[in-house]
Scaffold this motif. Structure first.
Motif, short mmCIF file in Angstrom:
data_model
loop_
_atom_site.label_atom_id
_atom_site.label_comp_id
_atom_site.label_asym_id
_atom_site.label_seq_id
_atom_site.Cartn_x
_atom_site.Cartn_y
_atom_site.Cartn_z
N MET A 148 77.58 -64.62 35.37
CA MET A 148 76.56 -63.75 34.78
C MET A 148 75.86 -64.39 33.57
SD MET A 148 76.49 -61.53 36.94
CE MET A 148 77.48 -60.92 38.29
N PRO A 149 76.62 -64.89 32.58
CA PRO A 149 75.91 -65.54 31.46
C PRO A 149 75.14 -66.78 31.92
CG PRO A 149 78.20 -65.12 30.88
CD PRO A 149 78.07 -64.85 32.35
N GLY A 150 75.74 -67.54 32.87
CA GLY A 150 75.06 -68.74 33.36
C GLY A 150 73.72 -68.41 33.99
N ILE A 151 73.73 -67.41 34.87
CA ILE A 151 72.48 -67.03 35.54
C ILE A 151 71.47 -66.50 34.53
CG2 ILE A 151 71.49 -65.40 37.20
CD1 ILE A 151 74.11 -65.74 38.82
N THR A 152 71.97 -65.77 33.53
CA THR A 152 71.07 -65.26 32.49
C THR A 152 70.38 -66.41 31.76
OG1 THR A 152 72.62 -63.45 32.19
CG2 THR A 152 70.93 -63.72 30.51
N ILE A 153 71.18 -67.43 31.37
CA ILE A 153 70.59 -68.58 30.66
C ILE A 153 69.57 -69.26 31.56
CG2 ILE A 153 71.08 -70.86 29.67
CD1 ILE A 153 73.84 -69.82 28.89
N ILE A 154 69.94 -69.49 32.83
CA ILE A 154 69.04 -70.20 33.74
C ILE A 154 67.73 -69.44 33.90
CG2 ILE A 154 68.73 -70.97 36.11
CD1 ILE A 154 71.76 -71.48 36.18
N LEU A 155 67.82 -68.12 34.13
CA LEU A 155 66.59 -67.34 34.34
C LEU A 155 65.73 -67.35 33.08
CD1 LEU A 155 67.78 -64.29 36.47
CD2 LEU A 155 66.49 -66.31 37.19
N THR A 156 66.35 -67.27 31.91
CA THR A 156 65.59 -67.27 30.66
C THR A 156 64.86 -68.60 30.47
OG1 THR A 156 67.31 -65.88 29.71
CG2 THR A 156 65.75 -66.86 28.18
N VAL A 157 65.62 -69.69 30.63
CA VAL A 157 65.03 -71.02 30.43
C VAL A 157 63.97 -71.28 31.49
CG1 VAL A 157 65.53 -73.48 30.40
CG2 VAL A 157 67.08 -71.90 29.29
N LEU A 158 64.28 -70.91 32.73
CA LEU A 158 63.31 -71.09 33.82
C LEU A 158 62.03 -70.32 33.52
CD1 LEU A 158 63.07 -72.29 36.72
CD2 LEU A 158 63.80 -70.07 37.57
N GLY A 159 62.19 -69.07 33.08
CA GLY A 159 61.03 -68.24 32.77
C GLY A 159 60.16 -68.87 31.70
N LEU A 160 60.80 -69.35 30.62
CA LEU A 160 60.04 -69.95 29.51
C LEU A 160 59.35 -71.23 29.97
CD1 LEU A 160 62.58 -69.33 26.65
CD2 LEU A 160 60.24 -68.46 26.74
N ASN A 161 60.05 -72.05 30.79
CA ASN A 161 59.43 -73.29 31.27
C ASN A 161 58.23 -73.00 32.15
OD1 ASN A 161 61.14 -74.99 29.94
ND2 ASN A 161 62.54 -75.25 31.65
N LEU A 162 58.38 -72.01 33.06
CA LEU A 162 57.26 -71.65 33.93
C LEU A 162 56.10 -71.13 33.09
CD1 LEU A 162 59.07 -69.91 36.94
CD2 LEU A 162 57.98 -72.15 36.90
N LEU A 163 56.45 -70.33 32.07
CA LEU A 163 55.41 -69.80 31.18
C LEU A 163 54.68 -70.94 30.49
CD1 LEU A 163 54.24 -67.19 29.88
CD2 LEU A 163 55.93 -67.45 28.07
N GLY A 164 55.44 -71.92 29.99
CA GLY A 164 54.83 -73.07 29.31
C GLY A 164 53.91 -73.85 30.25
N ASP A 165 54.43 -74.15 31.43
CA ASP A 165 53.62 -74.88 32.42
C ASP A 165 52.37 -74.09 32.78
OD1 ASP A 165 55.46 -76.81 32.41
OD2 ASP A 165 56.12 -76.59 34.49
#
Lengths: 315, 271
Positions: free
Chosen positions: B239-256
């Motif tokens: 659960m924490p792992g997936i949360t971190i991944i989704l957060t980081v993924l979201g921010l990276n996609l937002l940046g791109d």
């Protein structure tokens, strides 16, 4: 070329000098006196003084800094407060874990990333490209220590293919040694591979737009031939830079992965020494890591200049 | 608006909302122990399961989001506040000794293995959220200085800068009034990326016990707690792992996505 090398060499030496001052300064502000830490709260004042002078702590800061740097220049990294063994010996032992791990991870990451990047670039905008790029987005977002835990869960606990941690040592044979480094290496390699694949793809795409690629097609090469003979070689230059940076990162970046797998590498040495207030070890190991990073970058820059004449002429 | 931008924005906003919501409501109190109810798999009461003390994982993740966001945000703030002026200053004095000193200093910080130094700083100054912010923030300074300088240099060549010069404005006023607004887009994009890197770094630091200290919940420490129990209660790590991944993924996609949005002609992927 000579001028360029000389200029880079001066900047290398300056960087190392500043780095040593910074590291020394960080360690200096550390609270706690190693001597009283080692002897405990009931130590007598004269024993403390004796130990301080034995550890070389009773001289001025400047003297200590000069002793430390001067010693390192001749390969003497000081003596561990805790174990009373030369730091260089401790580092040499640990290096036999950290260095193979970094090389292993680098090899894995290159073997995955270069083909993936080429594949994606050759199919730009297609389904293959989108899949690879999606996978790299995911790869960049995964914390490597979490990925390591998942690898342990699947391959060590459920499938029992690998052990969950520890290092058997090279005495057990090359295969056994490599086997116990496999999960850590994969955990380190995959996020790196994601970055490298993106670099490979964008470098190749840049090259594909160059005039000489059109010339290659015009003289009758197929797209595939042009890609392999002219495209790839030119695209490898930026990839090389990132590879150098990644290697440096892998030596130092293994620090958390070594914690996950209980590997007796440099990273664990730093952690153990910090908690034992064995500051001379921390100081020297961190300096060594910084030295490795700066050195690798220097060598990459030189290779870069060697491959690309424009770079050395510009400076 | 690309799909990546929308997906990234949605994920990022979701995490922000969850963190904001945790101030007024969480499914359970994230600190209350309930030992008989420990290590529960995800179910209807505890949506994401419970940990080894019977604490509700969803509640802990929501409150932990505040720590991650706060640490990463302030670290980015340090990078912008100190790095951008340095970069603008270097650009305004391009080629001078000042430019050289600032950029070489940046190169030097880049050469440090950031994770090792961050661990060193937190270990020496003491573990905790504030020192984690400092350790992560320092390495954001050269990033922003470099981006600001690189983006400012072409702007300095433009005609309206010449006009501003003729109007008698000095380098400082030109930098603030004309250069900064023109490079703000790039800084926002870089800020998003550094924000995601900051979240990863915070998770790493608190995983090794050098980030936020108990009772402040943090995603990294939840993973550290999960490690020894991973065979028994995999959801504690998942659960924490997936949360971190989704957060980081979201921010990276937002940046791109933002990068493409600000500059449609530059549709090159981030490396």
């Amino acid at each position: 070329m000579l001028r360029y090398v000389l200029k880079r060499l001066i900047s290398l030496i300056l960087s190392l000098a500043v780095a040593s001052v910074v590291i020394f300064a960080i360690i200096e502000v550390a609270p706690g006196d190693p001597a009283s830490f080692m002897l405990g709260v009931n130590a007598r004042e004269d024993t403390l003084l004796a130990l301080r002078s034995e550890l070389g702590l009773d001289v001025s800061k400047w003297q200590r800094y000069l002793d430390w740097v001067g010693g390192m220049l001749v390969g003497d990294f000081g003596t561990s407060y805790q174990y009373r063994t030369p730091v260089s010996e401790m580092v040499a032992d640990r290096l036999w874990v950290s260095l193979p791990l970094a090389l292993y991870a680098l090899a894995l990451s290159t073997a995955i990333a270069i083909p993936a990047g080429i594949f994606a670039a050759a199919r730009r905008g297609g389904a293959g490209d989108i899949t690879v790029m999606g996978a790299t987005q995911l790869g960049v977002a995964i914390p490597n220590f979490w990925f390591a835990m998942m690898l342990v869960l699947v391959f060590a606990i459920n499938l029992r293919w690998f052990s969950a941690g520890g290092f058997v040592g090279w005495d057990e044979g090359l295969f056994a040694g490599l086997k116990s480094l496999t999960l850590p290496a994969v955990a380190l390699a995959l996020p790196q591979a994601a970055i490298l694949a993106r670099v490979m793809r964008s470098a190749l795409l840049d090259v594909l737009g160059e005039d000489f690629m059109r010339t290659a097609r015009a003289k009758g090469l197929t797209a595939r031939q042009a890609l392999w003979r002219h495209g790839l070689r030119n695209a490898l230059i930026p990839v090389l830079t990132i590879l150098g940076l990644q290697f440096a990162f892998l030596i130092a970046g293994g620090i958390i992965i070594e914690q996950v797998f209980y590997l007796p590498g440099l990273g664990r040495l730093i952690f153990q020494s910090i908690s034992a207030r064995d500051l001379i070890v921390v100081e020297s190991v961190v300096m060594l890591l910084v030295f490795a990073v700066i050195m690798v970058n220097f060598l990459v820059d030189l290779t870069y200049a060697f491959v690309d004449p424009r770079l050395r002429l510009r400076t | 608006m690309t799909r990546a931008l929308i997906l990234g924005a949605c994920l990022s906003i979701l995490v922000l909302l969850a963190a904001a919501l945790s101030f007024v409501w969480t499914p359970f109190d994230h600190t209350s122990l309930d030992i008989p109810n420990k290590l529960q798999s995800p179910n209807l009461t505890n949506w994401l399961g419970t940990d080894h003390f019977g604490r509700d994982i969803l509640s802990m993740l929501m409150v932990g989001a505040r720590t991650s966001i706060a640490v990463a945000l302030v670290a980015v703030g340090i990078g912008i506040v100190l790095g951008v002026p340095l970069g603008l200053w270097a650009a305004a004095r391009k080629g001078s000794w000042l430019d050289e000193v600032i950029m070489r200093g940046n190169d030097l910080i880049f050469a440090f293995p950031s994770l090792v130094i961050a661990i060193l700083i937190t270990a020496i100054l003491g573990a905790g959220a504030v020192n984690a912010i400092i350790a992560i923030g320092i390495f954001n300074i050269p990033v922003f200085a470099r981006v600001a300088r690189g983006a400012a240099l072409p702007v300095w060549e433009r005609e309206f800068i010449l006009a501003a010069r003729v109007a008698g404005k000095n380098g400082l006023r030109i930098s603030v009034e004309h250069i900064l607004p023109n490079i703000a887009n790039l800084l926002i994009v870089q800020g998003t990326i550094q924000f995601s890197l900051g979240i990863l770094a915070e998770a790493g630091l608190s995983y090794v016990g050098l980030g936020a200290q108990p009772p402040i919940p943090s995603w990294g420490r939840m993973l550290a707690d999960a490690q020894t129990l991973v065979a028994l209660a995999p959801h504690m790590a998942l659960m924490p792992g997936i949360t971190i991944i989704l957060t980081v993924l979201g921010l990276n996609l937002l940046g791109d996505g933002l990068r493409d949005y600000f500059d449609p002609k530059l549709r090159v992927s981030r490396v």
